[in-house]
Design an enzyme around this catalytic site. Sequence first.
Site, PDB file in Angstrom:
ATOM      1  N   ILE A 155       0.830  -1.195   0.000  1.00  0.00           N
ATOM      2  CA  ILE A 155       0.000   0.000   0.000  1.00  0.00           C
ATOM      3  C   ILE A 155       0.867   1.249   0.000  1.00  0.00           C
ATOM      4  O   ILE A 155       0.420   2.323  -0.393  1.00  0.00           O
ATOM      5  CB  ILE A 155      -0.969   0.032   1.202  1.00  0.00           C
ATOM      6  CG1 ILE A 155      -0.220   0.135   2.534  1.00  0.00           C
ATOM      7  CG2 ILE A 155      -1.911  -1.162   1.185  1.00  0.00           C
ATOM      8  CD1 ILE A 155      -1.122   0.444   3.722  1.00  0.00           C
ATOM      9  N   ASP A 156       2.119   1.132   0.429  1.00  0.00           N
ATOM     10  CA  ASP A 156       2.980   2.303   0.599  1.00  0.00           C
ATOM     11  C   ASP A 156       3.555   2.843  -0.706  1.00  0.00           C
ATOM     12  O   ASP A 156       4.104   3.943  -0.722  1.00  0.00           O
ATOM     13  CB  ASP A 156       4.136   1.972   1.550  1.00  0.00           C
ATOM     14  CG  ASP A 156       3.666   1.737   2.969  1.00  0.00           C
ATOM     15  OD1 ASP A 156       2.884   2.567   3.466  1.00  0.00           O
ATOM     16  OD2 ASP A 156       4.053   0.728   3.577  1.00  0.00           O
ATOM     17  N   ARG A 211      -5.755  -0.952   4.698  1.00  0.00           N
ATOM     18  CA  ARG A 211      -5.338  -2.194   4.055  1.00  0.00           C
ATOM     19  C   ARG A 211      -6.527  -3.067   3.650  1.00  0.00           C
ATOM     20  O   ARG A 211      -6.364  -4.063   2.968  1.00  0.00           O
ATOM     21  CB  ARG A 211      -4.462  -3.028   5.000  1.00  0.00           C
ATOM     22  CG  ARG A 211      -3.125  -2.415   5.335  1.00  0.00           C
ATOM     23  CD  ARG A 211      -2.282  -3.412   6.121  1.00  0.00           C
ATOM     24  NE  ARG A 211      -0.989  -2.866   6.454  1.00  0.00           N
ATOM     25  CZ  ARG A 211       0.061  -2.853   5.640  1.00  0.00           C
ATOM     26  NH1 ARG A 211      -0.057  -3.353   4.416  1.00  0.00           N
ATOM     27  NH2 ARG A 211       1.207  -2.342   6.020  1.00  0.00           N
TER      28      ARG A 211
END
Length: 359
Positions: free
Chosen positions: A136-137, A285
């Site tokens: 996700i980063d 998430r």
Amino acid sequence: MLRIGLLTSGGDCQALNATMRGIVKTLENNCKDGLEIYGFEDGYQGLIYSRFRVMTPHDFSGILTRGGTILGTSRTPFKMLDTPEADGVEKVPAMVQTYHKLRLDCLFMLGGNGSTKTANRLAQEGLNVIALPKTIDNDTWGTERTFGFSSAVEVATECIDNIHTTASSHGRVFVIEIMGHKVGWIPLYAGVAGGADVILIPEIPFEMKNVISTIERRMERGSRFTIVAVAEGAISKEDAKLSKKEYKKKLAERTSPSIVYDIAREIEATTGRETRVAIPGHTQRGGEPDAQDRVFATQCGAEAALGCLAGEFGYMISQIGGKMTRTPLTEVAGKLKYVDPECDLIREAKALGISFGDE
């Protein structure tokens, strides 16, 4: 007969299942010699302890929109890779043994930076490995995008959107903690998309006086509220000057849960404005992948499968310049993709009046 292994490693995200579906559907449609699928449970732990499921293409039907991972995931830190498990099992030899025991032709690994370093190590051990950029980063080196990022930005943006109405109603300052320990891609994009007034990210150390000034200017102009989007790993200019050891010690001595509470407390004490903290946490998430992530995850899966069928291994599927490509694992492993403080988006955000706390 083509024998493949699948595993999802590290933190989960919304498009892992979509990616595995892309791999399997592409292989099913293009492999003429038959297909055997071994799904390893809970990431590298499944490979270490030979915990797997024998799967069929049918198992990957209907999961395009499903978040999380049907195989389960866990973290196996790369720095501990040569340290035996608690029961004495040597990780790397055990993974190599499982791979050869099942006579795999390829291992598809869906993971982020640490997981990709392990994939590179396995490739160096002679295994046929293809990595797919999950996080996700959006901080994986060698690709402009990672699957999971777009969906996480959507969740974080929705949180900021929702906070706007309650912040305005009560005339409050809200400090919102957005995921991002080492890089600030999610808070940057979500902050701009959600109309945050201040965005604090690890790549741009901040000074509280600049944050306070932004809030006070808004108050002078008659604004009833201020939204401050803060990355988990946001750092002050003062702390950025500390050595890693000194900073780690300071974090260990922190009495508040995280930096957002410190920031909120100082804002309220200095400005007198009622200040609240909001933390969307792991909702970033969770849930279904958005349309962009579904498309990109499917592309990654298809490209990885086609590479496998061509007999090409030892790389990570990437997107560069809008085109799908393959980046050698040796170039990816151990590198992070940081936000460039001089990038167009930050320059444009500052032109809009968004403060990054640095000036």
